[in-house]
Design an enzyme around this catalytic site. Sequence first.
Site, PDB file in Angstrom:
ATOM      1  N   GLY B  12     -12.784   2.004  -5.604  1.00 42.50           N
ATOM      2  CA  GLY B  12     -13.936   2.169  -6.480  1.00 42.50           C
ATOM      3  C   GLY B  12     -14.450   3.603  -6.503  1.00 42.50           C
ATOM      4  O   GLY B  12     -14.466   4.275  -5.483  1.00 42.50           O
ATOM      5  N   ASN B 106      -9.151   0.933   3.014  1.00 42.87           N
ATOM      6  CA  ASN B 106      -8.059   0.373   3.804  1.00 42.87           C
ATOM      7  C   ASN B 106      -6.739   0.302   3.047  1.00 42.87           C
ATOM      8  O   ASN B 106      -5.682   0.660   3.569  1.00 42.87           O
ATOM      9  CB  ASN B 106      -8.419  -1.048   4.274  1.00 42.87           C
ATOM     10  CG  ASN B 106      -9.690  -1.062   5.084  1.00 42.87           C
ATOM     11  OD1 ASN B 106     -10.694  -0.505   4.644  1.00 42.87           O
ATOM     12  ND2 ASN B 106      -9.659  -1.677   6.245  1.00 42.87           N
ATOM     13  N   THR B 131     -14.782   4.626   3.210  1.00 46.97           N
ATOM     14  CA  THR B 131     -15.080   3.221   3.462  1.00 46.97           C
ATOM     15  C   THR B 131     -16.498   3.051   3.942  1.00 46.97           C
ATOM     16  O   THR B 131     -16.976   3.797   4.802  1.00 46.97           O
ATOM     17  CB  THR B 131     -14.119   2.601   4.500  1.00 46.97           C
ATOM     18  OG1 THR B 131     -14.642   1.326   4.905  1.00 46.97           O
ATOM     19  CG2 THR B 131     -13.954   3.470   5.734  1.00 46.97           C
ATOM     20  N   ILE B 132     -17.191   2.089   3.349  1.00 50.14           N
ATOM     21  CA  ILE B 132     -18.548   1.772   3.787  1.00 50.14           C
ATOM     22  C   ILE B 132     -18.541   1.114   5.155  1.00 50.14           C
ATOM     23  O   ILE B 132     -19.558   1.092   5.835  1.00 50.14           O
ATOM     24  CB  ILE B 132     -19.243   0.825   2.792  1.00 50.14           C
ATOM     25  CG1 ILE B 132     -18.487  -0.502   2.699  1.00 50.14           C
ATOM     26  CG2 ILE B 132     -19.382   1.482   1.427  1.00 50.14           C
ATOM     27  CD1 ILE B 132     -19.318  -1.620   2.140  1.00 50.14           C
ATOM     28  N   ASP B 133     -17.380   0.567   5.579  1.00 54.05           N
ATOM     29  CA  ASP B 133     -17.345  -0.220   6.815  1.00 54.05           C
ATOM     30  C   ASP B 133     -17.382   0.646   8.073  1.00 54.05           C
ATOM     31  O   ASP B 133     -17.657   0.150   9.157  1.00 54.05           O
ATOM     32  CB  ASP B 133     -16.084  -1.091   6.839  1.00 54.05           C
ATOM     33  CG  ASP B 133     -16.033  -2.069   5.685  1.00 54.05           C
ATOM     34  OD1 ASP B 133     -17.114  -2.491   5.228  1.00 54.05           O
ATOM     35  OD2 ASP B 133     -14.922  -2.408   5.236  1.00 54.05           O
ATOM     36  N   GLY B 177     -19.336  -5.059   5.793  1.00 48.52           N
ATOM     37  CA  GLY B 177     -18.895  -4.473   7.065  1.00 48.52           C
ATOM     38  C   GLY B 177     -17.578  -5.048   7.569  1.00 48.52           C
ATOM     39  O   GLY B 177     -17.112  -4.684   8.648  1.00 48.52           O
ATOM     40  N   ARG B 178     -17.028  -6.000   6.817  1.00 50.21           N
ATOM     41  CA  ARG B 178     -15.771  -6.661   7.218  1.00 50.21           C
ATOM     42  C   ARG B 178     -15.941  -7.252   8.615  1.00 50.21           C
ATOM     43  O   ARG B 178     -16.874  -8.043   8.802  1.00 50.21           O
ATOM     44  CB  ARG B 178     -14.611  -5.666   7.174  1.00 50.21           C
ATOM     45  CG  ARG B 178     -13.263  -6.345   6.893  1.00 50.21           C
ATOM     46  CD  ARG B 178     -12.173  -5.320   6.741  1.00 50.21           C
ATOM     47  NE  ARG B 178     -12.388  -4.400   5.650  1.00 50.21           N
ATOM     48  CZ  ARG B 178     -11.682  -4.396   4.513  1.00 50.21           C
ATOM     49  NH1 ARG B 178     -10.708  -5.277   4.357  1.00 50.21           N
ATOM     50  NH2 ARG B 178     -11.920  -3.525   3.570  1.00 50.21           N
ATOM     51  N   GLU B 233     -20.759 -10.255   7.304  1.00 49.50           N
ATOM     52  CA  GLU B 233     -19.845 -11.176   6.610  1.00 49.50           C
ATOM     53  C   GLU B 233     -18.707 -11.652   7.515  1.00 49.50           C
ATOM     54  O   GLU B 233     -18.189 -12.748   7.351  1.00 49.50           O
ATOM     55  CB  GLU B 233     -19.256 -10.500   5.373  1.00 49.50           C
ATOM     56  CG  GLU B 233     -18.482  -9.211   5.691  1.00 49.50           C
ATOM     57  CD  GLU B 233     -17.917  -8.505   4.470  1.00 49.50           C
ATOM     58  OE1 GLU B 233     -17.888  -9.103   3.376  1.00 49.50           O
ATOM     59  OE2 GLU B 233     -17.494  -7.342   4.603  1.00 49.50           O
TER      60      GLU B 233
END
Lengths: 248, 248
Positions: B12, B106, B131-133, B177-178, B233
Site C-alpha cells: 500500500g 512482509n 511495516t506498521i507491525d 500488529g499481526r 489481532e
Amino acid sequence: MIRRAILIHGGGPTAVLNASLAGLALELRRAGHWSLLGARFGFAGLLAEDFLDLDAPSETLLEQIALAPGSALGSSRHALDEAGYEQAVRILLQHGITTAFLNGGNGTMRAARHLAETAGGRLQVIGIPKTIDNDIPGTDHTPGYGSVARFFAHAVRDAGEDNRSLPSPVMVVETLGRDTGWVTAATALARHSPEDAPHLIYLPEQKVSLEAICNDVERVFRRLGRCVIAVCEGQRDENGHPFGADVQ
Amino acid sequence: MIRRAILIHGGGPTAVLNASLAGLALELRRAGHWSLLGARFGFAGLLAEDFLDLDAPSETLLEQIALAPGSALGSSRHALDEAGYEQAVRILLQHGITTAFLNGGNGTMRAARHLAETAGGRLQVIGIPKTIDNDIPGTDHTPGYGSVARFFAHAVRDAGEDNRSLPSPVMVVETLGRDTGWVTAATALARHSPEDAPHLIYLPEQKVSLEAICNDVERVFRRLGRCVIAVCEGQRDENGHPFGADVQ
C-alpha cells in the site's frame, strides 16, 4: 420567578454534545431567571432522578467542557416505552421542571415530540439537534456536520492519493448522510485541482442508473487513467431502489 | 565506476514509501558513484521496463516527496511467479543494474529473498522495510510503525471518552500488529492518568485465558465502573489457539 429546565442527551457522545451543553448553560445564565439541571446518561438518568446542577460550574469550566471530547453529562441510547414517557413527565413536573431540552439525533428528536405530546401542554420541550447528516429542516447547519464534513473531505483526498499510486484505477467511497447529500458533497472540499479526487459525486436527492455511472467513469478514466467516486449510503437507482442492493 | 541501482515498491502507498525513496536517493548521491532508477508501480513496472530516473529530481523536490502522501513512484501488490522472477533478473542485468532495493512489507521482503536466490550472486538485493507491525528482526523501529502507533493511541484514547460517557461499561479495541505486541502496546501512549483508557492491554507474546481476562475486567470494573481493553489481532488463548475463534 425562576424557570427550571433540564438538559437530556441522547445518542453517541461527541464534542458537539459538550459544546451544546456549554452553549445552553451560558445562554440561560445570560437570559437570567433560569435554573438548569442535567440528567446523567440521558433518559436513564431522568427516570432514576440522577441529576447534575448545571448552574454550579463556573463559566471557565463550561468553556473547557465545550471543547472536550466525549460527554461531560453522559448520554445513552436508552429508548422509552409508553409507561416510560408518562413516568418521565411525572418526574419532571414533580421537580418543578417546565422546560426540557433534548439534545441528540433523529431518535432523540422523535422522543422530544413524543415527550411533548405525553405532557400535553404542561411541558415545553425543545430539541437541540446533533446530527452529522445536516438533515434538520429550518437549520443552516447542525452541530456534528462540520466535523464529519472535514473527515470525509480528508478521507476522499487520501483515497485519491492511493488511487494515484496504485494500478487499481477505480475506487468508490461510500459516505454517510442517510438520504441527504450534505456529507457526500463535502468530499469536494479538499480538492485543489480538477484532477483531484473525488472525480464524480452522486447525491441521493437525484436518482442515477448504473449505466449512467459507468458512462461517467469511462469518461473520467479516458482523461485521467483513474477515477474516485463519492456516493451516499442512501443513493437510489433510476427505479428508486437502494443503489446496488441487487448486487449484494 | 558508476553502480546502477533500482528502487521497487510493494504494498500500500503511504508517506513512508515516499520518505524511504527520498532517503535512499539522497544518501546514494552523498555516497557518490551511484545511479538510481525507480520502477513505476512496483514489479509490474520492472517487467514492463517502465523506469523513472531518480537522479533527475532536485534535492528540494526529493525533500518535498519525503513528506507527501501516496507514492510518487507508484506501488503495486503484483506478485511474481517463477518465470516472472527469472524475467526480472534478466531485465535488471540487461540494464546493467547490480543492486535492487525492495521497499515494502512482509510479502516484499520475501520477494527480495526470492529475487536474490534467483539471481544467484549476480545481483545485490536490499530490503527496505515498510511495516506498521514493527516486526523486522534487527531493526529498532520500522517506517510505518510511528504513524500507526499514533493512530491507535488516539483511537483508544477516544474510545475511552465514549466509555466514560455511555452506560456501556466494557469496550474491547482490537489492534493490528499481526502476532507482535508493538501496536497494542502503543495504545498506552496517550494516557495521562491511571484512570485513562486502555485499562487492560494484552500482548500476543503472552497467551491468556478468557477466564484470566474476565477476572482482570472484574477488578477494573469494581474500581472504575468501566473498562477499556486493548488486544492484538494475533492474541492466542492458553491453548495457543486464536483468541475468540470458537465464538465466531
